[in-house]
Scaffold this motif. Sequence first.
Motif, PDB file in Angstrom:
ATOM      1  N   GLY A   1       0.808  -1.022   0.033  1.00  0.00           N
ATOM      2  CA  GLY A   1       0.506   0.075  -0.107  1.00  0.00           C
ATOM      3  C   GLY A   1       0.372   1.125   0.227  1.00  0.00           C
ATOM      4  N   ARG A   2       1.733   0.794  -0.592  1.00  0.00           N
ATOM      5  CA  ARG A   2       3.271   2.427  -0.340  1.00  0.00           C
ATOM      6  C   ARG A   2       2.831   3.210  -1.527  1.00  0.00           C
ATOM      7  NH1 ARG A   2       6.963  -1.463   1.025  1.00  0.00           N
ATOM      8  NH2 ARG A   2       8.047  -1.356  -0.962  1.00  0.00           N
ATOM      9  N   ALA A   3       2.998   2.774  -2.542  1.00  0.00           N
ATOM     10  CA  ALA A   3       2.459   3.071  -3.786  1.00  0.00           C
ATOM     11  C   ALA A   3       1.371   3.588  -3.655  1.00  0.00           C
ATOM     12  CB  ALA A   3       2.497   2.287  -4.702  1.00  0.00           C
ATOM     13  N   LEU A   4      -0.257   3.273  -2.889  1.00  0.00           N
ATOM     14  CA  LEU A   4      -0.837   4.276  -2.765  1.00  0.00           C
ATOM     15  C   LEU A   4      -1.028   4.836  -2.002  1.00  0.00           C
ATOM     16  CD1 LEU A   4      -4.436   4.526  -3.731  1.00  0.00           C
ATOM     17  CD2 LEU A   4      -4.486   2.839  -1.393  1.00  0.00           C
ATOM     18  N   ALA A   5      -0.664   5.180  -0.605  1.00  0.00           N
ATOM     19  CA  ALA A   5      -0.012   5.783  -0.222  1.00  0.00           C
ATOM     20  C   ALA A   5       0.345   7.464  -0.313  1.00  0.00           C
ATOM     21  CB  ALA A   5      -0.038   5.443   1.820  1.00  0.00           C
ATOM     22  N   GLY A   6       1.348   7.291  -1.145  1.00  0.00           N
ATOM     23  CA  GLY A   6       2.019   7.934  -1.522  1.00  0.00           C
ATOM     24  C   GLY A   6       1.563   8.713  -2.838  1.00  0.00           C
TER      25      GLY A   6
ATOM     26  N   ALA B   1     -10.605 -10.366  -0.697  1.00  0.00           N
ATOM     27  CA  ALA B   1      -9.659 -11.061  -1.275  1.00  0.00           C
ATOM     28  C   ALA B   1      -8.920  -9.768  -2.679  1.00  0.00           C
ATOM     29  CB  ALA B   1      -9.347 -12.034  -0.983  1.00  0.00           C
ATOM     30  N   VAL B   2      -9.911  -9.877  -3.366  1.00  0.00           N
ATOM     31  CA  VAL B   2     -10.168  -8.930  -4.360  1.00  0.00           C
ATOM     32  C   VAL B   2      -9.833  -7.229  -4.164  1.00  0.00           C
ATOM     33  CG1 VAL B   2     -11.709  -7.695  -6.646  1.00  0.00           C
ATOM     34  CG2 VAL B   2     -11.359 -10.381  -5.708  1.00  0.00           C
ATOM     35  N   VAL B   3     -10.802  -7.065  -3.232  1.00  0.00           N
ATOM     36  CA  VAL B   3     -10.235  -5.872  -2.659  1.00  0.00           C
ATOM     37  C   VAL B   3      -8.811  -5.523  -1.783  1.00  0.00           C
ATOM     38  CG1 VAL B   3     -11.019  -3.620  -1.183  1.00  0.00           C
ATOM     39  CG2 VAL B   3     -12.577  -5.581  -2.237  1.00  0.00           C
ATOM     40  N   VAL B   4      -8.594  -6.247  -1.177  1.00  0.00           N
ATOM     41  CA  VAL B   4      -6.716  -6.198  -0.575  1.00  0.00           C
ATOM     42  C   VAL B   4      -5.853  -6.436  -1.935  1.00  0.00           C
ATOM     43  CG1 VAL B   4      -5.251  -7.147   0.618  1.00  0.00           C
ATOM     44  CG2 VAL B   4      -7.482  -7.101   2.331  1.00  0.00           C
ATOM     45  N   VAL B   5      -6.063  -6.947  -3.198  1.00  0.00           N
ATOM     46  CA  VAL B   5      -4.847  -7.222  -3.610  1.00  0.00           C
ATOM     47  C   VAL B   5      -4.698  -5.796  -4.482  1.00  0.00           C
ATOM     48  CG1 VAL B   5      -3.905  -8.269  -6.394  1.00  0.00           C
ATOM     49  CG2 VAL B   5      -5.247  -9.517  -3.540  1.00  0.00           C
ATOM     50  N   SER B   6      -6.293  -4.991  -4.818  1.00  0.00           N
ATOM     51  CA  SER B   6      -6.340  -4.138  -5.605  1.00  0.00           C
ATOM     52  C   SER B   6      -5.526  -3.200  -5.042  1.00  0.00           C
ATOM     53  CB  SER B   6      -7.511  -4.277  -5.954  1.00  0.00           C
ATOM     54  OG  SER B   6      -8.678  -4.889  -6.686  1.00  0.00           O
ATOM     55  N   LEU B   7      -5.677  -2.666  -3.770  1.00  0.00           N
ATOM     56  CA  LEU B   7      -5.126  -1.624  -2.863  1.00  0.00           C
ATOM     57  C   LEU B   7      -3.591  -2.286  -2.950  1.00  0.00           C
ATOM     58  CD1 LEU B   7      -7.792  -1.517  -0.575  1.00  0.00           C
ATOM     59  CD2 LEU B   7      -7.375   0.195  -2.571  1.00  0.00           C
ATOM     60  N   ILE B   8      -2.194  -2.851  -2.590  1.00  0.00           N
ATOM     61  CA  ILE B   8      -1.768  -2.455  -1.835  1.00  0.00           C
ATOM     62  C   ILE B   8      -0.424  -3.360  -3.226  1.00  0.00           C
ATOM     63  CG2 ILE B   8      -2.374  -4.195   0.109  1.00  0.00           C
ATOM     64  CD1 ILE B   8      -1.445  -6.881  -1.121  1.00  0.00           C
TER      65      ILE B   8
END
Length: 395
Positions: A281-286, A328-335
């Motif tokens: 999730g670092r890319a999302l946070a950035g 799992a779909v949501v988590v994979v899409s966000l991380i």
Amino acid sequence: MPELQTRPRPVAPDPRAAWPRARALLAHAAPALAAYAAVRAVGLLVLALWAPAAGKDALHLLGGRWDSVWYQRIAEHGYGYTATLPDGGVHPDLAFFPLLPALERGLAAVTPFTVEGAGIAVAWSAGLLAAWGIFAVGARLRDRRTGVVLAALWGAYPTGFVQSMAYTETLFTACAAWSLYAVLKGRWVTAGALCVLAGLTRPTAAALIAALAVTAVTALVREHRTGDRHGLLRRNARMLLGVCLAPLGWLGYVVFVAVRQGGPFAYFDVQARWGNSIDGGRALAGFIAGLPLPAALGLCAALGLLGWLVVLCVRQRQPLPVLVYTVAVVVVSLIGSGYFGSRPRLMMPAFPLLLSPAVALAGIRTTARTAVALTFLALASAVYGAWTLLGSGPP
């Protein structure tokens, strides 16, 4: 002497007997298929009217740009193409899974369709199959009316325009929805076989594989704790077979890439070249941190809504395989570290997120009011889809 008892000779099933059942199943799902088709037709109509004004070809936007081009190149020439970017980056076509290009090639070989037209035809046909599967899951979890609304809502998803493109979203969702339905019906071998197809379509199949595995392990542990341990594995042989089948499509392609590239982790290297890796999730946070404050707050609100929908799935007590798949779909899409704009599209197969809104809309007193609400959502989705396709296009 007593008369000998002879076992009656088994009678072969009459193929004609399957047609009435097939017609009954289709009639049961017809309202959902019609609602979904109507929603997508609105999207296509808005695009068809808007595209000429922008000087663009609507059909080409659906089948001949972005990822569609990669799938078509694979369908026509097989794997082996690599694009070198101006900045020196390298994008191999091995990042794209083989089922869609195989279907495109096969359909183009037996019909007058070009490969581009075949890709659109596969996507549209798979969209109807996906809507049918989504309806089947919704009807089983709640009732028929909810299933119809759920299928229509999935068609009106904000990035639902991708469902009309030569992309893999509809094909994967069709495999996933029917696999989950098979699990809910206790048809584990069918569920595993459909998971194989999902694994040949998108890497997101990992979420479906996890759903089947977690459900099976939970069932075995529960049964073991009851004390009835004798013959535990034999009684659950079909379930275990389905779980063993499930990862074979995904694993098969990963092994194919490994052999072709000469390294056990070659598939993950290929994805890394495309900027796709797990970073927690670092890319999302950035990305959020780099936005202007109003945009960052809006995005945080959208993520909060997403989290609330997941909470509603839990509070609804959705069956374990459905819940695990969705989360799992949501988590994979966000991380992942990939481009942020692709994340809503990657989450689109998580159709159970829409079950709570579907229940609310289905509970509206009159059908007319429900239809008005769905029409408004379809128009909003259509306008957003046309604006996106005529602008930057799908991520």
